[in-house]
Design a protein around this motif. Structure first.
Motif, short mmCIF file in Angstrom:
data_model
loop_
_atom_site.label_atom_id
_atom_site.label_comp_id
_atom_site.label_asym_id
_atom_site.label_seq_id
_atom_site.Cartn_x
_atom_site.Cartn_y
_atom_site.Cartn_z
N TRP A 180 0.54 -1.10 0.12
CA TRP A 180 0.06 0.04 -0.10
C TRP A 180 0.79 1.38 -0.03
O TRP A 180 0.27 2.38 -0.39
CB TRP A 180 -0.87 0.10 1.20
CG TRP A 180 -2.11 -0.79 1.01
CD1 TRP A 180 -2.63 -1.26 -0.23
CD2 TRP A 180 -3.01 -1.42 1.81
NE1 TRP A 180 -3.62 -1.97 0.02
CE2 TRP A 180 -4.15 -2.16 1.19
CE3 TRP A 180 -3.11 -1.23 3.34
CZ2 TRP A 180 -5.09 -2.74 1.86
CZ3 TRP A 180 -4.12 -2.19 4.04
CH2 TRP A 180 -5.27 -2.80 3.29
N ARG A 181 2.13 1.24 0.55
CA ARG A 181 2.83 2.65 0.16
C ARG A 181 4.21 2.11 -0.78
O ARG A 181 4.57 3.31 -1.14
CB ARG A 181 3.39 2.81 1.67
CG ARG A 181 3.86 4.28 1.95
CD ARG A 181 4.27 4.39 3.19
NE ARG A 181 5.67 4.00 3.98
CZ ARG A 181 5.92 3.35 4.61
NH1 ARG A 181 4.86 3.30 5.73
NH2 ARG A 181 7.01 2.95 4.84
N GLY A 182 4.79 0.84 -0.79
CA GLY A 182 5.82 0.69 -1.49
C GLY A 182 6.77 1.06 -1.07
O GLY A 182 7.25 1.07 0.21
N TRP A 183 8.23 0.78 -1.68
CA TRP A 183 9.53 0.65 -1.29
C TRP A 183 9.74 2.05 -0.72
O TRP A 183 9.14 3.02 -1.13
CB TRP A 183 10.50 0.28 -2.19
CG TRP A 183 10.19 -0.96 -2.45
CD1 TRP A 183 9.96 -1.60 -3.64
CD2 TRP A 183 10.88 -2.30 -1.91
NE1 TRP A 183 10.03 -3.05 -3.69
CE2 TRP A 183 10.72 -3.33 -2.83
CE3 TRP A 183 11.51 -2.37 -0.70
CZ2 TRP A 183 10.92 -4.62 -2.22
CZ3 TRP A 183 12.03 -3.71 -0.19
CH2 TRP A 183 11.50 -4.75 -1.24
N SER A 184 10.80 2.41 0.41
CA SER A 184 11.00 3.63 0.84
C SER A 184 12.54 3.51 1.36
O SER A 184 13.15 2.40 1.62
CB SER A 184 10.18 4.01 2.04
OG SER A 184 9.86 3.21 3.00
N LEU A 185 13.04 4.97 1.67
CA LEU A 185 14.25 5.02 2.08
C LEU A 185 14.31 5.83 3.25
O LEU A 185 14.20 6.84 3.30
CB LEU A 185 15.11 5.80 0.75
CG LEU A 185 16.56 5.59 0.77
CD1 LEU A 185 17.07 4.30 0.33
CD2 LEU A 185 17.53 6.67 -0.08
N HIS A 186 14.84 5.07 4.36
CA HIS A 186 14.91 5.62 5.59
C HIS A 186 15.83 4.74 6.54
O HIS A 186 16.20 3.83 6.34
CB HIS A 186 13.59 5.86 6.25
CG HIS A 186 12.80 4.69 6.50
ND1 HIS A 186 13.10 3.64 7.29
CD2 HIS A 186 11.65 4.15 5.52
CE1 HIS A 186 12.17 2.68 7.41
NE2 HIS A 186 11.45 2.90 6.35
N ASP A 187 16.04 5.40 7.93
CA ASP A 187 16.63 4.55 8.81
C ASP A 187 15.94 4.06 10.23
O ASP A 187 16.45 4.09 11.05
CB ASP A 187 18.01 5.01 9.07
CG ASP A 187 17.75 6.21 9.91
OD1 ASP A 187 16.80 7.08 9.49
OD2 ASP A 187 18.54 6.86 10.66
N PHE A 188 14.36 4.18 10.07
CA PHE A 188 13.50 3.83 11.20
C PHE A 188 13.38 2.55 11.24
O PHE A 188 12.96 1.68 10.37
CB PHE A 188 12.34 4.68 10.99
CG PHE A 188 11.29 4.52 11.94
CD1 PHE A 188 11.63 5.05 13.23
CD2 PHE A 188 10.13 3.61 11.96
CE1 PHE A 188 10.54 4.99 14.42
CE2 PHE A 188 9.26 3.52 12.87
CZ PHE A 188 9.67 4.10 14.04
N GLY A 343 1.34 -1.27 -7.98
CA GLY A 343 2.32 -1.23 -8.88
C GLY A 343 3.22 -0.24 -8.69
O GLY A 343 3.08 1.01 -8.64
N GLU A 344 4.56 -0.40 -9.04
CA GLU A 344 5.64 0.78 -9.12
C GLU A 344 6.88 0.20 -9.42
O GLU A 344 7.23 -0.87 -9.62
CB GLU A 344 5.76 1.32 -7.64
CG GLU A 344 6.68 0.46 -6.43
CD GLU A 344 6.65 1.29 -5.23
OE1 GLU A 344 6.54 2.48 -5.01
OE2 GLU A 344 7.64 0.89 -4.41
N HIS A 345 7.82 1.21 -9.91
CA HIS A 345 9.35 0.74 -10.12
C HIS A 345 10.08 2.06 -9.72
O HIS A 345 9.53 3.21 -9.84
CB HIS A 345 9.20 0.31 -11.69
CG HIS A 345 9.05 1.23 -12.66
ND1 HIS A 345 9.84 2.55 -13.11
CD2 HIS A 345 7.83 1.64 -13.35
CE1 HIS A 345 9.15 3.02 -14.07
NE2 HIS A 345 8.10 2.51 -14.17
#
Length: 399
Positions: A180-188, A343-345
């Motif tokens: 529902w949100r997709g890949w993400s970039l963080h350090d949590f 979907g996403e890329h």
């Protein structure tokens, strides 16, 4: 590391603790992220500057004898569900030994052995401030609540070959954020009582009215245990190889207190190699599927395939360390709700330089750029294709 009492001449218990204080300045130019209930690729988006206490964590280790140890990590993080909470807590059996066969294990709440980057204090990375998309998801949605056993064979030269496996529970909602949100970039990293807010504006309440507006990260929905199993090989100061298969065995039709079961299974592959010129290469890949909802024919309400791969190069530069990481990620769907698009890329670059001084202090400067396309953004009146940028300056104190 602070030593409270010492195991001199076999006198136990031996109690030690160490920790991390992480302060950040951030400048972002990005779409609304998880904290704004959006579909951006950063935890916090917008075009703004932020000063914040990113994290404060402490790990307590109690060695009961030469073989048994208790390990627990508690942390505070910016906008965490509970101000202070556990990220790991387990009893470990790690017998002292050299060559030959050796059995080890742990019991409790712990990270599955996927990341080859996040090897520092409180699951931090010595290479970057932001975790890769794979490790960001592991930190956010994956823990093993159960027991793990590992059998290794070590040669006289120190080479190791091992197999490992675990039975686990309380990971039935893992996969929700990827769908529902997709890949993400963080350090949590989520904590024991953590909750993750769902994105707004993508028809979740209309299509799934029984779903709570936040995912309870570590919860048991259906009473069915899951598992993971894998193999690993290591030559000290040369290479590490690891392969793992994970299946939470959740019932996709199960629902409890606003939380659906998400049947999530995947393969994870990782390699770390020490190259010439003091260069370290770390590569990780992960591919799998997650599904949720009642069956209609042979389809589920949500059924998302996902994948990501990253390559990191790091080497000393001057008095510090320079690291660069490139990654690609994506997802597809094959469910019976075409109006709910998952979907996403995309791809991402992260460049970091960190300088450690006076042994316990580290200064980081980092730049990240993420390019992504996700059709569901049209439901929010946003462009399908977005570019998210993040500059960070971080000060870390290790103690």
């Amino acid at each position: 590391m602070v030593q409270i009492c010492r195991a001199d001449d076999g006198q136990f218990p031996e109690v030690t603790w160490h920790g991390l204080l992480d302060l950040r300045y951030q400048h972002s130019d990005a779409a609304p992220g998880e904290l704004e209930h959006g579909l951006g690729k950063l935890r916090a988006g917008g075009e703004r500057d932020r000063w914040r206490v990113n994290e404060a964590a402490a790990t307590l280790q109690v060695r009961l004898d030469w073989d048994w140890m208790v390990n627990a990590t508690v942390k505070y993080a910016d906008r965490q569900s509970a101000p202070l909470d556990l990220t790991e807590a387990y009893l470990a059996y790690r017998p002292v030994g050299t060559a030959g066969w050796r059995l080890a294990g742990r019991l409790g709440m712990f990270f599955p052995p996927i990341s080859l980057e996040n090897t520092g204090t409180a699951w931090s990375s010595p290479y970057t401030l932001s975790s890769s998309t794979i490790n960001a998801w592991v930190g956010e949605e994956l823990r093993a609540f159960g027991g793990e056993l590992r059998m290794d064979y070590q040669t006289e030269a120190g080479d190791k070959l091992g197999v490992f496996g675990a039975g686990l529970a309380n990971n039935d909602t893992a996969g929700l954020t990827l769908a529902w949100r997709g890949w993400s970039l963080h350090d949590f990293e989520s904590t024991l009582t953590g909750r993750l807010r769902l994105p707004d504006g993508i028809r979740i309440p209309a299509l799934f009215p029984k779903q709570a507006n936040a995912s309870q990260t570590f919860v048991e929905v259906d009473g069915r245990p899951g598992f993971y199993a894998g193999i690993a090989a290591e030559r000290p100061q040369r290479y590490t190889l690891r392969a793992l298969y994970y299946d939470n065995n959740a019932d996709p039709a199960a629902l409890s207190a606003g939380q659906y079961g998400w049947h999530t299974r995947f393969w994870s592959l990782g390699a770390k190699a020490e190259l010439p010129w003091e260069t370290t290469l770390i590569s990780q890949a992960l591919t799998g599927r997650t599904s949720m909802g009642e069956l209609l024919g042979d389809l589920r309400a949500v059924d998302v395939g996902f994948w990501s791969a990253s390559w990191l190069l790091s080497r000393p530069l001057g008095d510090g360390r320079f690291s660069v990481r490139y990654e690609r990620f994506g997802s597809d769907e094959r469910d019976y709700l075409p109006q709910e698009r998952n979907g996403e890329h995309g791809q991402a670059w992260t460049v970091n330089y960190n300088l450690t001084f006076a042994q316990h202090h580290q200064l980081n400067v980092e730049f990240s750029r993420i390019f992504s396309a996700r059709p569901a953004r049209q439901e929010r009146g946003e462009a399908v294709y977005q570019e998210d940028t993040l500059w960070q300056v971080g000060y870390r104190l290790f103690f």
